[in-house]
Scaffold this motif. Structure first.
Motif, short mmCIF file in Angstrom:
data_model
loop_
_atom_site.label_atom_id
_atom_site.label_comp_id
_atom_site.label_asym_id
_atom_site.label_seq_id
_atom_site.Cartn_x
_atom_site.Cartn_y
_atom_site.Cartn_z
N GLY A 1 -5.46 -5.57 0.38
CA GLY A 1 -4.55 -4.53 0.85
C GLY A 1 -4.46 -3.34 -0.09
N VAL A 2 -5.21 -3.35 -1.18
CA VAL A 2 -5.17 -2.26 -2.16
C VAL A 2 -5.95 -1.07 -1.62
CG1 VAL A 2 -5.86 -1.54 -4.48
CG2 VAL A 2 -4.87 -3.81 -4.12
N VAL A 3 -5.35 0.12 -1.69
CA VAL A 3 -6.00 1.36 -1.27
C VAL A 3 -6.55 2.02 -2.53
CG1 VAL A 3 -5.68 3.61 -0.20
CG2 VAL A 3 -4.45 1.62 0.69
N THR A 4 -7.85 2.32 -2.52
CA THR A 4 -8.53 2.91 -3.67
C THR A 4 -8.93 4.35 -3.35
OG1 THR A 4 -9.39 0.75 -4.30
CG2 THR A 4 -10.49 2.67 -5.24
N ARG B 1 6.11 7.93 5.44
CA ARG B 1 6.66 8.74 6.53
C ARG B 1 6.26 8.15 7.88
NH1 ARG B 1 5.55 11.87 10.35
NH2 ARG B 1 3.33 11.86 9.92
N ARG B 2 5.00 7.75 8.00
CA ARG B 2 4.54 7.15 9.26
C ARG B 2 5.24 5.82 9.52
NH1 ARG B 2 -1.97 8.41 9.59
NH2 ARG B 2 -1.77 10.65 9.25
N ASP B 3 5.46 5.04 8.47
CA ASP B 3 6.18 3.77 8.65
C ASP B 3 7.61 4.03 9.12
OD1 ASP B 3 3.92 2.41 7.85
OD2 ASP B 3 4.67 1.93 5.84
N SER C 1 3.56 -2.91 0.21
CA SER C 1 3.75 -4.16 0.93
C SER C 1 5.20 -4.31 1.34
CB SER C 1 3.35 -5.33 0.03
OG SER C 1 3.71 -6.55 0.61
N TRP C 2 5.42 -5.03 2.42
CA TRP C 2 6.79 -5.32 2.84
C TRP C 2 7.38 -6.45 2.01
CZ3 TRP C 2 9.28 -2.10 5.86
CH2 TRP C 2 8.56 -1.29 6.71
N PHE C 3 6.52 -7.32 1.47
CA PHE C 3 7.00 -8.54 0.84
C PHE C 3 6.82 -8.59 -0.67
CE2 PHE C 3 5.45 -9.46 5.15
CZ PHE C 3 6.68 -9.74 5.73
N LYS C 4 6.03 -7.71 -1.24
CA LYS C 4 5.79 -7.68 -2.68
C LYS C 4 6.15 -6.29 -3.21
CE LYS C 4 2.01 -11.01 -2.54
NZ LYS C 4 0.59 -11.22 -2.81
N PRO C 5 6.37 -6.17 -4.51
CA PRO C 5 6.68 -4.85 -5.07
C PRO C 5 5.52 -3.87 -4.88
CG PRO C 5 7.14 -6.59 -6.67
CD PRO C 5 6.43 -7.23 -5.51
N ASP C 6 5.83 -2.62 -4.51
CA ASP C 6 4.82 -1.57 -4.39
C ASP C 6 4.35 -1.19 -5.78
OD1 ASP C 6 5.34 -1.59 -1.68
OD2 ASP C 6 6.70 0.10 -1.75
N ARG C 7 3.03 -0.95 -5.90
CA ARG C 7 2.46 -0.62 -7.20
C ARG C 7 1.47 0.53 -7.09
NH1 ARG C 7 -0.62 -6.20 -8.23
NH2 ARG C 7 -1.78 -5.33 -6.52
N VAL C 8 1.28 1.22 -8.23
CA VAL C 8 0.35 2.34 -8.32
C VAL C 8 -0.35 2.25 -9.67
CG1 VAL C 8 0.12 4.86 -8.34
CG2 VAL C 8 1.88 3.80 -6.95
N ARG C 9 -1.60 2.69 -9.69
CA ARG C 9 -2.34 2.76 -10.95
C ARG C 9 -3.19 4.01 -10.91
NH1 ARG C 9 -7.30 -0.02 -13.26
NH2 ARG C 9 -8.34 -0.34 -11.28
N MET C 10 -3.14 4.81 -11.95
CA MET C 10 -3.89 6.06 -12.02
C MET C 10 -4.94 5.99 -13.13
SD MET C 10 -2.79 8.03 -9.62
CE MET C 10 -3.65 9.51 -10.09
N GLY C 11 -6.15 6.44 -12.81
CA GLY C 11 -7.22 6.49 -13.80
C GLY C 11 -7.84 5.14 -14.06
#
Length: 170
Positions: free
Chosen positions: A29-32, A160-162, A52-62
């Protein structure tokens, strides 16, 4: 955007040599997000996010970036509980804010002295088949911060779409 999907799409501007590929791993489910770098003739990793609806949302840069909470990367400023506006900071320390105006995402500088000025980037979403949605860059000064702008835009537009889907269901 080549498609209206925020998880599998392409952003490109041939005249400026800009090309971003966005893809979602179906298993994780990770968007790259990757950017084409013509100097090395290869894609460069820009960032990843997981919503995710069930897990914490995460981001990673670089490529060397550590996973962080989405709220740390794209945070709410101010006290308005119904505002969808979110702020993020580019690598050079400049703060930007995504705002929702008339159901359109607009990027502005976050500082109070720039309040009321024209949007730096605007999203034009098309609903008709054959028309391509696109990001319009109104100020070339933001091009140096395009990597976090693209990643934060994808997160904002997905959310926004969600929200729109949830409102239609109720």
């Amino acid at each position: 955007m080549s498609r209206n999907s925020v998880r599998n799409t392409t952003f490109s501007c041939d005249s400026l040599g800009i090309h971003y590929d966005v893809s979602r791993n179906k298993e994780s489910g990770v968007v790259t997000v990757q950017r084409w770098d013509s100097t090395i003739d290869s894609n460069v990793f820009v960032g990843e996010f997981y919503l995710s609806w069930f897990k914490p949302d995460r981001v990673r840069m670089g490529p060397d970036g550590q996973w962080m909470s989405k709220k740390r990367f794209l945070y709410k400023e101010g006290r308005n509980p119904i505002s969808a506006a979110r702020t993020f900071e580019a690598a050079d320390g400049t703060k930007y804010r995504w705002k929702l105006r008339w159901n359109k995402l607009q990027l502005c500088y976050a500082s109070s002295e720039n309040k009321g000025k024209a949007a730096l980037v605007m999203y034009h979403r098309h609903y008709t088949a054959g028309k391509v949605s696109y990001l319009e860059v109104n100020d070339s000064a933001v091009l140096q911060a395009l990597d976090p702008i693209i990643v934060s835009f994808l997160i904002m537009e997905k959310e926004r779409r969600d929200r729109d889907k949830a409102a239609q269901r109720s």
